[in-house]
Design a protein around this motif. Structure first.
Motif, mmCIF file in Angstrom:
data_model
loop_
_atom_site.group_PDB
_atom_site.id
_atom_site.type_symbol
_atom_site.label_atom_id
_atom_site.label_comp_id
_atom_site.label_asym_id
_atom_site.label_seq_id
_atom_site.Cartn_x
_atom_site.Cartn_y
_atom_site.Cartn_z
ATOM 1 N N THR A 195 0.874 -1.172 0.010
ATOM 2 C CA THR A 195 -0.126 -0.106 0.093
ATOM 3 C C THR A 195 0.908 1.404 -0.126
ATOM 4 O O THR A 195 2.356 1.278 -0.031
ATOM 5 C CB THR A 195 -0.876 0.109 1.038
ATOM 6 O OG1 THR A 195 -1.768 0.874 1.103
ATOM 7 C CG2 THR A 195 -0.167 0.388 2.521
ATOM 8 N N MET A 196 0.083 2.474 0.042
ATOM 9 C CA MET A 196 0.897 3.604 0.181
ATOM 10 C C MET A 196 0.545 3.911 1.581
ATOM 11 O O MET A 196 -0.228 4.160 2.017
ATOM 12 C CB MET A 196 0.281 4.562 -0.898
ATOM 13 C CG MET A 196 0.758 6.319 -0.367
ATOM 14 S SD MET A 196 2.607 6.450 -0.869
ATOM 15 C CE MET A 196 2.656 6.418 -2.535
ATOM 16 N N SER A 197 1.848 3.881 2.571
ATOM 17 C CA SER A 197 1.681 4.227 3.814
ATOM 18 C C SER A 197 1.060 5.713 3.964
ATOM 19 O O SER A 197 1.951 6.800 3.600
ATOM 20 C CB SER A 197 3.121 4.255 4.485
ATOM 21 O OG SER A 197 3.053 4.684 5.877
ATOM 22 N N PRO A 198 0.148 5.899 4.774
ATOM 23 C CA PRO A 198 -0.357 7.295 5.140
ATOM 24 C C PRO A 198 0.541 7.915 6.174
ATOM 25 O O PRO A 198 0.542 9.134 6.107
ATOM 26 C CB PRO A 198 -1.714 6.971 5.714
ATOM 27 C CG PRO A 198 -1.918 5.612 5.265
ATOM 28 C CD PRO A 198 -0.823 4.809 5.056
ATOM 29 N N THR A 199 1.317 6.978 6.752
ATOM 30 C CA THR A 199 2.348 7.695 7.847
ATOM 31 C C THR A 199 3.778 8.193 6.849
ATOM 32 O O THR A 199 4.190 9.314 7.206
ATOM 33 C CB THR A 199 2.675 6.739 8.948
ATOM 34 O OG1 THR A 199 1.343 6.568 9.532
ATOM 35 C CG2 THR A 199 3.572 7.380 9.988
ATOM 36 N N HIS A 200 4.213 7.392 6.067
ATOM 37 C CA HIS A 200 5.620 7.654 5.738
ATOM 38 C C HIS A 200 5.319 8.369 4.284
ATOM 39 O O HIS A 200 6.422 8.899 3.781
ATOM 40 C CB HIS A 200 6.246 6.453 5.468
ATOM 41 C CG HIS A 200 6.340 5.686 6.719
ATOM 42 N ND1 HIS A 200 7.171 6.347 7.840
ATOM 43 C CD2 HIS A 200 6.025 4.456 7.289
ATOM 44 C CE1 HIS A 200 7.218 5.329 8.705
ATOM 45 N NE2 HIS A 200 6.386 4.396 8.458
ATOM 46 N N LYS A 201 4.000 8.110 3.727
ATOM 47 C CA LYS A 201 3.777 8.636 2.291
ATOM 48 C C LYS A 201 4.806 8.104 1.338
ATOM 49 O O LYS A 201 5.299 8.999 0.320
ATOM 50 C CB LYS A 201 4.303 10.388 2.227
ATOM 51 C CG LYS A 201 3.580 11.116 3.447
ATOM 52 C CD LYS A 201 2.216 10.965 3.186
ATOM 53 C CE LYS A 201 1.361 11.763 4.299
ATOM 54 N NZ LYS A 201 0.046 11.579 4.431
ATOM 55 N N VAL A 202 5.325 6.713 1.639
ATOM 56 C CA VAL A 202 5.709 5.969 0.645
ATOM 57 C C VAL A 202 5.337 4.691 0.386
ATOM 58 O O VAL A 202 4.498 4.372 1.465
ATOM 59 C CB VAL A 202 7.421 5.813 1.055
ATOM 60 C CG1 VAL A 202 8.115 7.119 0.988
ATOM 61 C CG2 VAL A 202 7.394 5.163 2.232
ATOM 62 N N GLY A 203 5.478 3.724 -0.477
ATOM 63 C CA GLY A 203 5.012 2.670 -0.628
ATOM 64 C C GLY A 203 5.707 1.875 0.184
ATOM 65 O O GLY A 203 6.817 1.791 0.354
ATOM 66 N N ILE A 204 4.920 0.906 0.869
ATOM 67 C CA ILE A 204 5.392 -0.142 1.782
ATOM 68 C C ILE A 204 4.725 -1.584 1.342
ATOM 69 O O ILE A 204 3.572 -1.551 0.790
ATOM 70 C CB ILE A 204 5.128 0.254 3.478
ATOM 71 C CG1 ILE A 204 3.707 0.204 3.615
ATOM 72 C CG2 ILE A 204 5.804 1.317 3.799
ATOM 73 C CD1 ILE A 204 3.359 0.524 4.875
ATOM 74 N N GLY A 205 5.380 -2.462 1.960
ATOM 75 C CA GLY A 205 4.979 -3.734 1.699
ATOM 76 C C GLY A 205 5.530 -4.906 2.332
ATOM 77 O O GLY A 205 6.236 -4.786 3.102
ATOM 78 N N MET A 206 5.070 -6.215 2.075
ATOM 79 C CA MET A 206 5.577 -7.424 2.712
ATOM 80 C C MET A 206 5.552 -8.499 1.516
ATOM 81 O O MET A 206 4.825 -8.315 0.671
ATOM 82 C CB MET A 206 4.741 -8.046 3.852
ATOM 83 C CG MET A 206 4.488 -7.129 5.096
ATOM 84 S SD MET A 206 3.611 -7.506 6.492
ATOM 85 C CE MET A 206 4.243 -9.227 6.853
ATOM 86 N N GLY A 207 6.326 -9.391 1.640
ATOM 87 C CA GLY A 207 6.342 -10.217 0.644
ATOM 88 C C GLY A 207 7.501 -11.551 0.983
ATOM 89 O O GLY A 207 8.421 -11.419 1.884
ATOM 90 N N TYR A 208 7.412 -12.530 0.284
ATOM 91 C CA TYR A 208 8.054 -13.728 0.573
ATOM 92 C C TYR A 208 9.323 -13.664 -0.512
ATOM 93 O O TYR A 208 9.156 -13.210 -1.837
ATOM 94 C CB TYR A 208 7.661 -14.993 0.220
ATOM 95 C CG TYR A 208 6.674 -15.320 1.309
ATOM 96 C CD1 TYR A 208 7.156 -16.281 2.671
ATOM 97 C CD2 TYR A 208 5.268 -15.064 1.537
ATOM 98 C CE1 TYR A 208 6.463 -16.444 3.690
ATOM 99 C CE2 TYR A 208 4.510 -15.388 2.591
ATOM 100 C CZ TYR A 208 4.933 -16.121 3.412
ATOM 101 O OH TYR A 208 4.287 -16.578 4.802
#
Length: 374
Positions: free
Chosen positions: A330-343
């Motif tokens: 997603t786009m982090s509302p806190t950091h204003k950058v894209g964040i994610g998780m993955g394997y």
């Protein structure tokens, strides 16, 4: 499509509604970013009545739970909660759950909405080995219980006004109490949370839902008037997802499922290889722990502009080799950058490692980041 006891209030408050796990649920009210920041800075209320609740009781309840869950249920005491998983017998996860010890020989399992029937069938099947009878020692109360999650920082101040005989302000993380809430006897107030902002959950019978809802908002209005500021807002599932992703909390169906093991998913801390606990898939999970995994769930932040999404490939930043897959983004509302998780392959899982997320066939630079992503 099912509804919760609070659905009418969501519609009255202008929520954008959509189907989720078979329920008509609010996705957003004032907008995901606004709702996300409200939870981080004030207080928000989530309708989580779609979650499932399953009772486990009787002389063999503890032995049964030690068999079907990965965490050490014997470590619980009355009023304590535990995060755990249900291994499926094939190396994967049936569901991730919460285990509440109500008292000796009585436990409450809180399960994901989309997995209620699957979990119930699994527990009933395994329960036969322990002579647990569905409808007796095992009881699915999912359609009988309403649940609200009120998340911090000001959540407990509001909830305390509803609890005349209990101190909820000083509840410790992963504990609960049975108490009177808004005049409702034997409600459960628990301090777990899926947002990383603290706060609590309140469980009541469906027939008491209106009473709880009205009392909660009355208490919030009184505090808002004194502080000359709105202290509580409705929050939808959209912000719930961005909040949990910033914290690195896994979402069943995205980050964990029937094909992922707790060890791969970074949930070794709730997988207890203690003497006498012969849980499902123990030998396989011990092998993964000792010999290593072929993939590992990691968090990452985008370095270049881009929003990662579920299913996007993850590549070696230099060679373009595909090394994994995004499970949540997603786009982090806190950091204003894209964040994610993955394997990813283990050799790319160290904090600071540069990777590429393939977005619309283009490699966009990201960096492995320690969880939580906040």
């Amino acid at each position: 499509m099912k509804t919760t006891p609070f659905t009418k209030y969501h519609i009255e408050n202008g929520a954008r509604m959509s189907e989720f796990a078979g329920y008509n649920m609010p996705i957003e009210f004032s907008g995901i970013n606004d709702e996300h920041n409200t939870v981080r800075n004030s207080a928000g209320v989530f309708d989580v009545s779609h979650m499932g609740e399953i009772w486990v009781k009787g002389e063999k309840a503890l032995d049964f739970l030690q068999h079907v869950t990965t965490n050490n249920v014997a470590a619980l005491y009355d009023g304590k909660i535990q995060y755990s998983t249900l291994p499926n017998g094939h190396g994967g996860i049936v569901d991730d759950i919460l285990v509440y010890r109500i008292k000796d020989k009585t436990y409450l399992l809180v399960v994901n909405a989309a997995n209620i029937e699957k979990d119930w069938e699994h527990l009933c099947k395994e329960g036969e080995k322990f002579e647990l009878t569905p409808g007796k020692e095992l009881y699915n109360a999912s359609d009988e219980i309403a649940q609200l999650a009120i998340q911090v920082p000001k959540a407990m101040e509001i909830v305390q006004k509803l609890c005349p005989v209990a101190d909820v302000l000083h509840m410790t993380y992963y504990t609960f109490i049975k108490t009177e809430v808004a005049g409702i006897k034997d409600a459960i107030v628990s301090a777990t949370g899926y947002t990383g902002a603290g706060g609590c959950e309140i469980y009541v019978a469906n027939e008491d839902a209106d009473k709880l809802w009205n009392a909660l908002w009355k208490a919030a209005e009184e505090i808002s008037a004194k502080q000359n500021a709105t202290v509580l807002k409705n929050i939808g599932l959209g912000a719930r997802d961005t909040l949990r992703l910033e914290m690195g909390f896994t979402l069943y169906g995205n980050d964990i499922d029937d094909t992922t093991s707790p060890i791969e998913a970074g949930l070794g801390w709730i997988t207890k290889f203690i003497d006498g606990k012969d849980f499902i898939d123990r030998a396989y999970m011990e092998k993964l722990k000792n010999k290593g995994v072929t993939r590992r769930l990691v968090g990452f932040k985008m370095v270049e502009r881009g929003i990662p999404r579920h299913g996007y490939p993850i590549a070696n930043i230099s060679t373009g080799e595909i090394i994994g897959t995004v499970t949540s983004g997603t786009m982090s509302p806190t950091h204003k950058v894209g964040i994610g998780m993955g394997y990813v392959k283990p050799e790319y899982s160290t904090e600071g490692d540069e990777i590429a997320i393939i977005i619309r066939e283009k490699p966009i630079k990201a960096v492995i980041s320690k969880l939580p992503l906040k």
